[in-house]
Design an enzyme around this catalytic site. Structure first.
Site, mmCIF file in Angstrom:
data_model
loop_
_atom_site.group_PDB
_atom_site.id
_atom_site.type_symbol
_atom_site.label_atom_id
_atom_site.label_comp_id
_atom_site.label_asym_id
_atom_site.label_seq_id
_atom_site.Cartn_x
_atom_site.Cartn_y
_atom_site.Cartn_z
ATOM 1 N N CYS A 1 0.848 -1.200 0.000
ATOM 2 C CA CYS A 1 0.000 0.000 0.000
ATOM 3 C C CYS A 1 0.880 1.245 0.000
ATOM 4 O O CYS A 1 1.972 1.246 0.566
ATOM 5 C CB CYS A 1 -0.904 0.031 1.232
ATOM 6 S SG CYS A 1 -2.157 -1.261 1.277
ATOM 7 N N GLN B 1 -9.006 -10.191 -12.862
ATOM 8 C CA GLN B 1 -8.876 -8.971 -12.073
ATOM 9 C C GLN B 1 -9.068 -9.277 -10.587
ATOM 10 O O GLN B 1 -9.949 -10.052 -10.212
ATOM 11 C CB GLN B 1 -9.907 -7.929 -12.522
ATOM 12 C CG GLN B 1 -9.667 -7.383 -13.918
ATOM 13 C CD GLN B 1 -8.590 -6.301 -13.967
ATOM 14 O OE1 GLN B 1 -7.851 -6.104 -13.014
ATOM 15 N NE2 GLN B 1 -8.501 -5.605 -15.086
ATOM 16 N N TYR C 1 -6.224 -8.739 -26.507
ATOM 17 C CA TYR C 1 -5.736 -9.047 -25.160
ATOM 18 C C TYR C 1 -6.889 -9.591 -24.314
ATOM 19 O O TYR C 1 -7.110 -9.169 -23.183
ATOM 20 C CB TYR C 1 -5.142 -7.804 -24.480
ATOM 21 C CG TYR C 1 -4.125 -7.059 -25.311
ATOM 22 C CD1 TYR C 1 -2.780 -7.417 -25.283
ATOM 23 C CD2 TYR C 1 -4.509 -6.004 -26.122
ATOM 24 C CE1 TYR C 1 -1.845 -6.718 -26.045
ATOM 25 C CE2 TYR C 1 -3.587 -5.314 -26.893
ATOM 26 C CZ TYR C 1 -2.261 -5.668 -26.856
ATOM 27 O OH TYR C 1 -1.338 -4.991 -27.613
ATOM 28 N N CYS D 1 -4.613 -0.015 -17.373
ATOM 29 C CA CYS D 1 -4.161 -0.080 -15.985
ATOM 30 C C CYS D 1 -3.027 0.901 -15.724
ATOM 31 O O CYS D 1 -2.479 0.931 -14.617
ATOM 32 C CB CYS D 1 -3.724 -1.501 -15.622
ATOM 33 S SG CYS D 1 -2.357 -2.128 -16.622
#
Length: 454
Positions: free
Chosen positions: A82, A279, A308, A404
């Site tokens: 994080c 995901q 993709y 992304c």
């Protein structure tokens, strides 16, 4: 006078950098300060001073932002998983929307704005796949930021509770039986990673990534994992004896149960093996794919090409609203999974090619097919130039780009605009709360189809 390393300066933080760090100015030079928030005044020690920018750390916050909060994880910020636990989630969404917009405007040359970011209803315990690196100790956790030092992590606020229980059982098995961890410097030791996948129902699939083809005390491990998590459906051994940073091996052996997990996404069922790409945030993926579907503008008459395509998640979602969909993917095992997923969901108007974008374009041209819509969801590096040229050659009336990485998306938007495809709208979606990553869905259309500007 030029700033020097180790000097301490009082700086007012003006904005965010692309990784969520604060950015201040010192003698006309940008200073990137990890852990600082816009609006704050901080005592900053300079750690590195370059010709055009400097990097520093917060020594003391003298004027605090209302968005600052005490980190809720004992491993933060040592653990590199994080980056944003020192700020409120509302501030995180402000940063991420701005990150996408800045990239599209500065790199992509876009004059529009990103007006929407789709935040998560629950930013906790959303990950459905966890890959724990393992080190001597045994330590089972996550890498320290920008290193391969393993931080032992008894729990993680991004992972579901079943993964926490399985991790504890696995670590106890290693300790009790003195199972050696892998050492990447010497290429010795056995255990490299411990992997957990969790589905919507709370069922779990485990994999042990090992520098060997057998596990000692295997029965004891299986018993420990099954006792720790009654909803465990299978345990797999992933053999990785290569000197590489790639986590999973190329061969997988079933040790117990089944070697797959089924999950539901967008009303469809998908079978996931250990190496399947999927995901990690199910709820937010449904939001992201919903925006991609909306941008595609399907009426039931279109031919759609999904590049993709992976195991066919977006492809099959679009198949329900299109006449025909074709998914293209270069990984053969993913194509096999995609075909099986289409059959599993009773979808007959989808086909899958094991091909890259250029090969897919050639095959469609051979058939005399021209896709009305092309959807792309490339890896972080974005689209290669030949792929962009192949897309333009196929002349779809809509190009839906799922990204992304805002920087590579913006680069490709610029390249596509030079070839006549103009960005119409972009929306951000937060699939990775408390990290600096953000996803984007964007719609591009040929300039020739747009109303003339007066």
């Amino acid at each position: 006078m030029a700033a020097k390393k180790n000097e301490i300066h009082s700086l007012r933080i003006e904005t965010f950098g692309s990784a969520g760090e604060g950015v201040a100015r010192l003698s006309g030079q940008a200073v990137f300060v990890k852990g600082a928030l816009p609006g704050e005044v901080c005592q900053v020690q300079l750690l590195k001073v370059g010709k055009r920018a400097a990097w520093g750390r917060v020594v003391q916050v003298t004027e605090s932002s209302p968005a600052r909060q005490a980190p809720d994880c004992p491993q933060y910020p040592k653990c590199g998983g994080c980056q944003l636990r020192h700020m409120t989630y509302e501030e995180e969404l402000i940063f991420k929307r701005q990150k996408v917009q800045d990239a599209l405007q500065r790199i992509g040359g876009w004059k529009g704005t990103v007006s929407v970011i789709h935040g998560a209803k629950d930013p906790f315990r959303y990950r459905n796949k966890i890959q724990f690196p393992v080190a001597e100790g045994p330590r089972v956790g996550f890498f320290r930021a920008r290193s391969h030092e393993v931080i032992d992590a008894p729990d993680c606020l991004l992972q579901p509770v079943p993964a926490t229980r399985l991790r504890a059982a696995f670590q106890a098995w290693m300790a009790e039986h003195k199972i050696p961890a892998y050492d990447e410097r010497t290429h010795t030791g056995l255990i490299r990673h411990f992997y957990v996948r969790v589905n919507r129902l709370g069922q779990t699939l485990c994999a042990v990534v090992a520098n060997g083809r057998q596990l000692p005390f295997q029965d004891a491990l299986l018993q420990a994992l099954r006792q720790a998590e009654p909803a465990l459906v299978g345990v797999v051994l992933s053999v990785n004896q290569e000197q590489t940073n790639v986590i999973l091996g190329k061969t997988h052996h079933l040790l117990w149960g089944q070697d797959f997990l089924e999950d539901a996404l967008c009303g469809l069922t998908f079978r996931l093996s250990v190496p399947s790409f999927y995901q990690v945030n199910r709820a937010q993926t449904e939001v992201l794919y919903g925006r991609a579907l909306a941008f595609a503008g399907l009426t039931g008459t279109e031919t759609v090409l999904d590049l993709y395509c992976g195991i066919g998640t977006i492809t099959l979602a679009m198949a329900r609203q299109a006449r025909q969909v074709i998914g293209a993917e270069v990984v053969s095992t993913a194509v096999e999974d995609a075909r099986a997923n289409a059959q599993r969901n009773g979808i007959s108007n989808a086909e899958f090619l094991c091909a890259d974008a250029g090969q897919a374009a050639q095959e469609l041209a051979r058939r005399g097919l021209h896709p009305d819509v092309i959807c792309v969801d490339p890896p972080r590096k974005g689209l290669a130039l030949p792929v962009i040229d192949a897309i333009v050659q196929m002349s779809p009336r809509r190009l839906v780009y799922v990204s992304c990485d805002p920087a590579t998306l913006a680069r490709d938007v610029n390249l596509l605009s030079e070839r006549g495809y103009i960005l119409q709208t972009a929306e951000a979606a937060d699939l990775f709360p408390r990290t600096a990553h953000v996803e984007t869905a964007a719609l591009l259309m040929p300039e020739s189809s747009l109303p003339a500007q007066r």
